[in-house]
Design a protein around this motif. Sequence first.
Motif, mmCIF file in Angstrom:
data_model
loop_
_atom_site.group_PDB
_atom_site.id
_atom_site.type_symbol
_atom_site.label_atom_id
_atom_site.label_comp_id
_atom_site.label_asym_id
_atom_site.label_seq_id
_atom_site.Cartn_x
_atom_site.Cartn_y
_atom_site.Cartn_z
ATOM 1 N N UNK A 1 38.262 44.233 41.205
ATOM 2 C CA UNK A 1 38.115 45.561 40.838
ATOM 3 C C UNK A 1 36.937 46.768 41.262
ATOM 4 N N UNK A 2 37.080 48.451 40.790
ATOM 5 C CA UNK A 2 36.838 49.075 40.781
ATOM 6 C C UNK A 2 36.582 49.780 41.675
ATOM 7 N N UNK A 3 35.530 51.077 41.487
ATOM 8 C CA UNK A 3 34.771 51.785 43.081
ATOM 9 C C UNK A 3 33.407 50.635 43.301
ATOM 10 N N UNK A 4 32.229 50.882 42.865
ATOM 11 C CA UNK A 4 31.200 50.557 42.580
ATOM 12 C C UNK A 4 30.790 49.031 41.577
ATOM 13 N N UNK B 1 47.157 51.238 45.960
ATOM 14 C CA UNK B 1 46.416 50.309 45.621
ATOM 15 C C UNK B 1 47.061 49.085 44.336
ATOM 16 N N UNK B 2 47.415 47.909 44.498
ATOM 17 C CA UNK B 2 47.776 47.941 43.458
ATOM 18 C C UNK B 2 46.686 46.157 43.009
ATOM 19 N N UNK B 3 46.296 46.754 41.747
ATOM 20 C CA UNK B 3 45.505 45.408 41.000
ATOM 21 C C UNK B 3 45.369 46.034 39.432
ATOM 22 N N UNK B 4 44.740 45.020 38.725
ATOM 23 C CA UNK B 4 44.977 45.278 36.632
ATOM 24 C C UNK B 4 44.329 46.451 36.355
ATOM 25 N N UNK C 1 54.517 49.629 36.125
ATOM 26 C CA UNK C 1 53.568 49.618 37.226
ATOM 27 C C UNK C 1 54.041 48.579 38.325
ATOM 28 N N UNK C 2 53.804 47.609 38.126
ATOM 29 C CA UNK C 2 53.225 46.431 38.974
ATOM 30 C C UNK C 2 55.242 46.641 40.378
ATOM 31 N N UNK C 3 55.946 46.372 39.373
ATOM 32 C CA UNK C 3 57.278 46.548 40.281
ATOM 33 C C UNK C 3 57.823 47.347 41.257
ATOM 34 N N UNK D 1 48.722 48.798 51.691
ATOM 35 C CA UNK D 1 48.496 48.647 50.378
ATOM 36 C C UNK D 1 47.800 48.078 50.364
ATOM 37 N N UNK D 2 46.404 48.323 49.099
ATOM 38 C CA UNK D 2 45.214 47.894 48.615
ATOM 39 C C UNK D 2 45.288 47.321 47.441
ATOM 40 N N UNK D 3 44.631 45.614 47.311
ATOM 41 C CA UNK D 3 45.148 45.295 46.259
ATOM 42 C C UNK D 3 43.498 43.986 46.206
ATOM 43 N N UNK D 4 43.863 43.770 45.259
ATOM 44 C CA UNK D 4 43.314 42.566 45.113
ATOM 45 C C UNK D 4 44.137 41.106 44.821
ATOM 46 N N UNK D 5 43.864 39.546 44.176
ATOM 47 C CA UNK D 5 44.681 38.082 44.829
ATOM 48 C C UNK D 5 46.124 39.108 44.597
ATOM 49 N N UNK D 6 46.514 39.882 43.591
ATOM 50 C CA UNK D 6 47.904 40.117 42.780
ATOM 51 C C UNK D 6 48.809 40.254 44.440
ATOM 52 N N UNK D 7 47.930 40.691 45.321
ATOM 53 C CA UNK D 7 49.739 41.463 46.675
ATOM 54 C C UNK D 7 48.960 39.764 47.034
#
Length: 843
Positions: free
Chosen positions: A542-545, A623-626, A634-636, A650-656
């Motif tokens: 997550x995050x930018x940097x 983007x889809x993350x926490x 929001x997720x749905x 769609x950019x995301x973490x393990x959620x995608x």
Amino acid sequence: MAEKPFVNSSAEKPSVKSSAEKPLVNSLADKPLVNATAGELPRYCEVAMPIPVDRLFTYELPLTLRHRVVPGCRVQAPFGSRTLTGVVMRMHAEFLAHGVRQISSLRDEEPVLDQELLDLASWIAEYYCAPIGEVVKGMLPLGGEMRRSTRYSLTDAGRQVARQLIIRPDSDAASQLLGLLEERARSLSYLASKVDKPRERLRPLVQRGWVVAEDREEERNPLRASAERLQAEFVSRGEEGTKLKKHERELLAFLELHPGQHNVAELGEQVKRASEAARALARRGLIRLEVENLRPPDGFAREAPILNSHQEAAFEEIRSALETGAFQTFLLEGVTGSGKTEVYLRAIEATLARGKNALLLVPEIALTPAMAGQFFHRFGKQVAVLHSAFGDAERAGQWRRIRNGQARVVAGTRSAVFAPIQNLGLVIVDEEHDGSYKQEETPRYHGRDVALIRARNANAVAILGSATPAIETRFNAGNNKYRRLLLPERVAQRPMPAVKIVDMRVEFLETKRQATFSRELLEQMRLRLGQGEQVMLLLNRRGFSSFMVCRACGERLLCENCSVVLTHHRRDRRMLCHYCGFAARVPSACPACGSDHIQFLGAGSERIENELHDHLPTARIARLDRDTAAGKGSFENILDAFRNGDIDILVGTQMIAKGHDIPNVTLVGVVLADIGLGMPDFRAAERSFQLLTQAAGRAGRGDTPGLVVIQTLNPDHYAIRFAAEQDYEHFYEKELEFRKWLRYPPFAAFANVLVRAEKQQEALRMATELGYLLNPPPDGVRVMGPAEAPVARLRSEFRYQLLLKAIKRSTLRETLRVLRAYAEKEKWRAAALTIDVDPVNLM
């Protein structure tokens, strides 16, 4: 003599305690639930209280309750200065000479936990070394029915002091508080309206013994729920001559003419002031108001597809097992897109046809709406959904539906394993390998393993489904403990996606620049977007940097509560700790040396989204993350927009990466596959392989073949290589060899013992004491540590850990009991010692 391999499975029954050993937790298996002679009513009951103490508490039953209380009922009882709600575990008539406090009230006329769930609670408490009260508390999502409050009142000593005071408007705060409390017990909110900072000023009064704080629990008034959550139904017109206001008469007439339940908020379109009228009529008993049950999601209606030969063969084996009515476990191992969900649905249909009920567990809250949507359209109102995204009242409402038999199919996340399902015939654990089935708070149970125990106790069939089974699960299947069913190809004979590995070291040498995206990935994204197809990009950070560093002095910005660096979130303009939530402003200069030569290094999902806008300015990107999925719904909303074609990338973490079936996704890009491989955890390679394989499985689930581009700095690592080849079997063999060499599960029972304290010296002292206690270690046990935990300080507490490995689980269990007994003897605070049996995360 060669060591005998240990099969790590929670389906193993707990060992029988030595007759000389005093159990820390009173096991229901040791004593009858009700112990009284014929014609004699039990006088005492043992109650599990929701506190971190390893024991049951004995109370006397008032005469009026002795014929009404049974094991499994909730009761309210005094506990110190508080009144707590606990669960009766057993009852007896044995005379106790010492003083025993009485039960205050009975919460339930019928038990909320039946004997099966009481036995399950006892097993969890023993197997996972958890306080029985906290286990039982986690099994009951009924907190929404209670309203908790704290009331302050004077003791006899405080009342004597208050009588001697003359209270004036200019009196000090302590005197004013004593004067206010002399009249009657007061809430903190009331005292705050009269005195500044009452909590701080009450503390010394409590310490002197003049004031006592009493925690109370009262039943919530269901009429206080919002109109959107209330359902109204006509009951009667009342007696002749009952006086009603105009809007009350109009609402009552409407409900009488339109039988059934109606949402109170929607009734506002038919009748003015409908919410006010509904509550008034409910108080008179003329209508019934209930909290609305979950509404079925839209957009998941599908015709039942025809099973292919592999699905049909798997289903036939499961159906045969269901007909026997005996416990059996299946590992349904199928590649991504092979149609495991349809096999689940057919198995549930067969279960319901036999008059039995079914339970489905999914690993993430994110998966539940999609999975539950298919179930609603197949099974209608027989479905109930349980997960932590619901409010307390919603969860309690679903729980009651299941308990009353209105819902025969239950879908939910980890805690749904405790659903009060009667006549259980089938238990399904989807994506059984997923680490989120493991609870990271006390009680630290594993949802998959508890589900197997529950299926065994109910003589039900269990199905563990995954494209990448956990090593322990696959090992059990290899030893014929589970029946292995294979789905080796995708439905409709769709091909598996092609996979390209891009070595980012070579990319740097050829382009002479440090880039987030390789030329191959950018080219493929442009190609797919030009053809009207969709793209998923995975970066599990997550995050930018990732962090900030000063180029002048090397200073990094650390969390005040944890020994981790803060992550830069540019959109929120803050530096954030992902462990405790601590936030700080983004510095313009180094806080240590004042230099303005600061640099933000590392990339997160937010930066990926930002750079994509530069490379593909016309693309619709989300983007889809926490961070983006924090709000309710929001997720749905994001996923529905992507499914409907309103989002291109769609950019995301393990959620995608898990469970999503979107046919138009033809390209999946893994921005950096190496994240997680370097973690100090023996499961690091397994988790990386599973994540990459699951992410790759999102591509090519429609008519167009898919492509996966994996960017990595370590292309020769076996986890990345086998994930690219979608070759689980060879990865399993390689990983199993590594585990066998080092005696990790499934070749040993494993536990993580963590000691924590706010002062480092205290944590170090306690960890050292445990180290001496286990030196020399018991026979058959290997002790690693004590040593600093990988995250040495977390939420203002210093942490040291010991890792225990044992060939026999019974030996490990005895060792853990010794540690718990020592902590109790030395009067350590309850949270100082944490024991995690079968840990998934060693951080």
